[in-house]
Design an enzyme around this catalytic site. Structure first.
Site, PDB file in Angstrom:
ATOM      1  N   SER A   1       4.537  -3.258   4.849  1.00  0.00           N
ATOM      2  CA  SER A   1       4.996  -3.562   6.209  1.00  0.00           C
ATOM      3  C   SER A   1       5.432  -5.020   6.321  1.00  0.00           C
ATOM      4  CB  SER A   1       3.863  -3.295   7.202  1.00  0.00           C
ATOM      5  OG  SER A   1       2.754  -4.124   6.887  1.00  0.00           O
TER       6      SER A   1
ATOM      7  N   ALA B   1       0.804  -1.220   0.000  1.00  0.00           N
ATOM      8  CA  ALA B   1       0.000   0.000   0.000  1.00  0.00           C
ATOM      9  C   ALA B   1       0.845   1.281   0.000  1.00  0.00           C
ATOM     10  CB  ALA B   1      -0.929  -0.012   1.204  1.00  0.00           C
TER      11      ALA B   1
ATOM     12  N   ASP C   1      -5.772  -1.579  -6.236  1.00  0.00           N
ATOM     13  CA  ASP C   1      -6.217  -0.318  -6.842  1.00  0.00           C
ATOM     14  C   ASP C   1      -6.015  -0.211  -8.349  1.00  0.00           C
ATOM     15  OD1 ASP C   1      -3.415   0.241  -7.061  1.00  0.00           O
ATOM     16  OD2 ASP C   1      -3.408   1.272  -5.123  1.00  0.00           O
TER      17      ASP C   1
ATOM     18  N   ARG D   1      -1.529   0.388   7.793  1.00  0.00           N
ATOM     19  CA  ARG D   1      -1.004   0.326   9.162  1.00  0.00           C
ATOM     20  C   ARG D   1      -0.244   1.578   9.594  1.00  0.00           C
ATOM     21  NH1 ARG D   1      -1.239  -4.393   6.794  1.00  0.00           N
ATOM     22  NH2 ARG D   1      -2.472  -5.979   7.872  1.00  0.00           N
TER      23      ARG D   1
ATOM     24  N   HIS E   1      -3.772  -9.763  -4.142  1.00  0.00           N
ATOM     25  CA  HIS E   1      -4.952  -9.613  -3.276  1.00  0.00           C
ATOM     26  C   HIS E   1      -6.192  -9.212  -4.074  1.00  0.00           C
ATOM     27  CE1 HIS E   1      -2.458  -9.064   0.712  1.00  0.00           C
ATOM     28  NE2 HIS E   1      -2.443 -10.293   0.239  1.00  0.00           N
TER      29      HIS E   1
ATOM     30  N   CYS F   1     -22.444 -16.907  -5.673  1.00  0.00           N
ATOM     31  CA  CYS F   1     -22.329 -17.725  -6.905  1.00  0.00           C
ATOM     32  C   CYS F   1     -21.213 -17.247  -7.843  1.00  0.00           C
ATOM     33  CB  CYS F   1     -23.668 -17.760  -7.650  1.00  0.00           C
ATOM     34  SG  CYS F   1     -24.043 -16.222  -8.519  1.00  0.00           S
TER      35      CYS F   1
HETATM   36  P1  OAD Z   1       0.728  -1.563   5.269  1.00  0.00           P
HETATM   37  O1  OAD Z   1      -0.131  -0.379   5.542  1.00  0.00           O
HETATM   38  O2  OAD Z   1       0.762  -2.656   6.265  1.00  0.00           O
HETATM   39  O3  OAD Z   1       2.230  -1.100   5.035  1.00  0.00           O
HETATM   40  C1  OAD Z   1       2.536  -0.050   4.174  1.00  0.00           C
HETATM   41  C2  OAD Z   1       3.991   0.329   4.401  1.00  0.00           C
HETATM   42  O4  OAD Z   1       4.332   1.287   3.427  1.00  0.00           O
HETATM   43  C3  OAD Z   1       4.273   0.933   5.769  1.00  0.00           C
HETATM   44  O5  OAD Z   1       5.362   0.244   6.351  1.00  0.00           O
HETATM   45  C4  OAD Z   1       4.630   2.399   5.474  1.00  0.00           C
HETATM   46  O6  OAD Z   1       5.695   2.857   6.272  1.00  0.00           O
HETATM   47  C5  OAD Z   1       5.075   2.327   4.044  1.00  0.00           C
HETATM   48  N1  OAD Z   1       4.813   3.536   3.251  1.00  0.00           N
HETATM   49  C6  OAD Z   1       3.742   4.344   3.267  1.00  0.00           C
HETATM   50  N2  OAD Z   1       3.840   5.312   2.339  1.00  0.00           N
HETATM   51  C7  OAD Z   1       5.039   5.114   1.724  1.00  0.00           C
HETATM   52  C8  OAD Z   1       5.725   5.768   0.674  1.00  0.00           C
HETATM   53  N3  OAD Z   1       5.220   6.835   0.050  1.00  0.00           N
HETATM   54  N4  OAD Z   1       6.911   5.264   0.283  1.00  0.00           N
HETATM   55  C9  OAD Z   1       7.451   4.183   0.903  1.00  0.00           C
HETATM   56  N5  OAD Z   1       6.850   3.535   1.899  1.00  0.00           N
HETATM   57  C10 OAD Z   1       5.655   3.974   2.298  1.00  0.00           C
HETATM   58  O7  OAD Z   1       0.292  -2.099   3.818  1.00  0.00           O
HETATM   59  P2  OAD Z   1       0.622  -3.508   3.142  1.00  0.00           P
HETATM   60  O8  OAD Z   1       1.920  -4.026   3.601  1.00  0.00           O
HETATM   61  O9  OAD Z   1       0.385  -3.354   1.697  1.00  0.00           O
HETATM   62  O10 OAD Z   1      -4.747  -6.889   2.818  1.00  0.00           O
HETATM   63  O11 OAD Z   1      -0.522  -4.385   3.752  1.00  0.00           O
HETATM   64  C11 OAD Z   1      -0.677  -5.701   3.309  1.00  0.00           C
HETATM   65  C12 OAD Z   1      -2.108  -6.100   3.329  1.00  0.00           C
HETATM   66  O12 OAD Z   1      -2.672  -5.795   4.604  1.00  0.00           O
HETATM   67  C13 OAD Z   1      -3.013  -5.339   2.374  1.00  0.00           C
HETATM   68  O13 OAD Z   1      -2.964  -5.843   1.067  1.00  0.00           O
HETATM   69  C14 OAD Z   1      -4.360  -5.514   2.992  1.00  0.00           C
HETATM   70  C15 OAD Z   1      -3.984  -5.212   4.419  1.00  0.00           C
HETATM   71  O14 OAD Z   1      -4.808  -5.747   5.376  1.00  0.00           O
HETATM   72  C16 OAD Z   1      -6.021  -7.260   2.928  1.00  0.00           C
HETATM   73  O15 OAD Z   1      -6.934  -6.459   3.078  1.00  0.00           O
HETATM   74  C17 OAD Z   1      -6.215  -8.727   2.832  1.00  0.00           C
END
Ligand code: OAD
Length: 235
Positions: free
Chosen positions: A183, A20, A100, A32, A115, A126
């Site tokens: 993360s 994200a 997205d 997060r 995802h 269905c």
């Molecule tokens: P997280 O929100 O857990 O982590 C996003 C990371 O990106 C964080 O560590 C931020 O520090 C970092 N970050 C934010 N903006 C940034 C930027 N401009 N440049 C570099 N780093 C940046 O998101 P994900 O790891 O994608 O799943 O989360 C994984 C999954 O958890 C998602 O796909 C979703 C969520 O629950 C489901 O809904 C099943």
């Protein structure tokens, strides 16, 4: 950074794995961070099949808010650099946890949406596909009357196996895996960086102390660091 640029330049195969944080520069919240979705709401009460079945109104309101946040969003400089690198034959695949569609809109072709995709609406019962508007208008499935939902992976659901297998194979044999804006909290995608025999590079705004298994770590915004790497590779 120079070392990473050299790895990228000399690699036969590069795979990018994003989360994200890749899209926050397009003004889409992550999950997060302090302004992330999961700071406002507990994912277990909203992003599970049980939540969808037990409280469809709350589930739909959450995903409508996510869709609304995406309405104005455009791919950012980071998405564009990755797409350009693919066009130039530098990047093989992009595996993303993001739903997205911004990598694809920036021009990346080989994208594994691990995802799912938020815009692909289907019936939860269905699986019949529906138009996005039908979901936004709270309509029920025209075949079976079931609840409509976005085609995203909810906690407890399987990942799309074709996308997962493609990403897994590509990462296994990659010379460089660039992990950007995640993360690495969520299984099974957080296992992917460890399956490669190649170099692993982590680009993220916040660096957790537990991140030690990477060959290189670059702290900062994805757009900024990708621009710098792009510049170094041109030099
Ligand atoms: P997280 O929100 O857990 O982590 C996003 C990371 O990106 C964080 O560590 C931020 O520090 C970092 N970050 C934010 N903006 C940034 C930027 N401009 N440049 C570099 N780093 C940046 O998101 P994900 O790891 O994608 O799943 O989360 C994984 C999954 O958890 C998602 O796909 C979703 C969520 O629950 C489901 O809904 C099943």
């Amino acid at each position: 950074m120079k070392q990473t640029a050299t790895w990228l330049k000399t690699a036969d195969s590069v795979v990018v794995l994003t989360g994200a944080g890749m899209s926050t520069e397009s003004n889409i919240p992550d999950f997060r961070s302090r302004s992330g979705w999961w700071q406002q709401v507990d994912p277990m009460t909203i992003a599970t099949p049980e939540a969808l079945e037990g409280n469809p109104e709350q589930f739909k309101a959450f995903y409508k808010a996510r869709l609304e946040a995406l309405e104005e969003a455009e791919p950012n400089r980071g998405h564009q650099i990755i797409a350009r690198w693919e066009e130039r034959g530098l990047v093989d695949r992009v595996a993303t946890q993001n739903v997205d569609g911004l990598h694809q809109r920036a021009g990346s072709r080989n994208v594994d949406a691990l995802h799912g995709t938020i815009h692909a609406i289907r019936c939860h019962r269905c699986d019949r596909p529906h138009e996005l508007d039908a979901f936004l208008r709270d309509e029920a499935c025209v075949s079976c009357g079931g609840v409509l939902r976005p085609g995203v992976v909810l906690f407890g659901e399987m990942l799309p196996q074709d996308a997962w297998q493609r990403a897994l194979k590509a990462i296994e044999k990659a010379d460089v895996v660039l992990v950007i804006g995640t993360s690495l909290d969520v299984y099974p995608v957080n296992q992917l960086p460890s399956v490669t025999g190649g170099k692993t590079v982590y680009i993220n705004r916040d660096i957790d102390q537990s991140i030690h298994a990477f060959d290189a770590v670059h702290q900062g915004s994805a757009g900024e660091i990708l621009e710098e790497l792009d510049r170094l590779m041109e030099a």
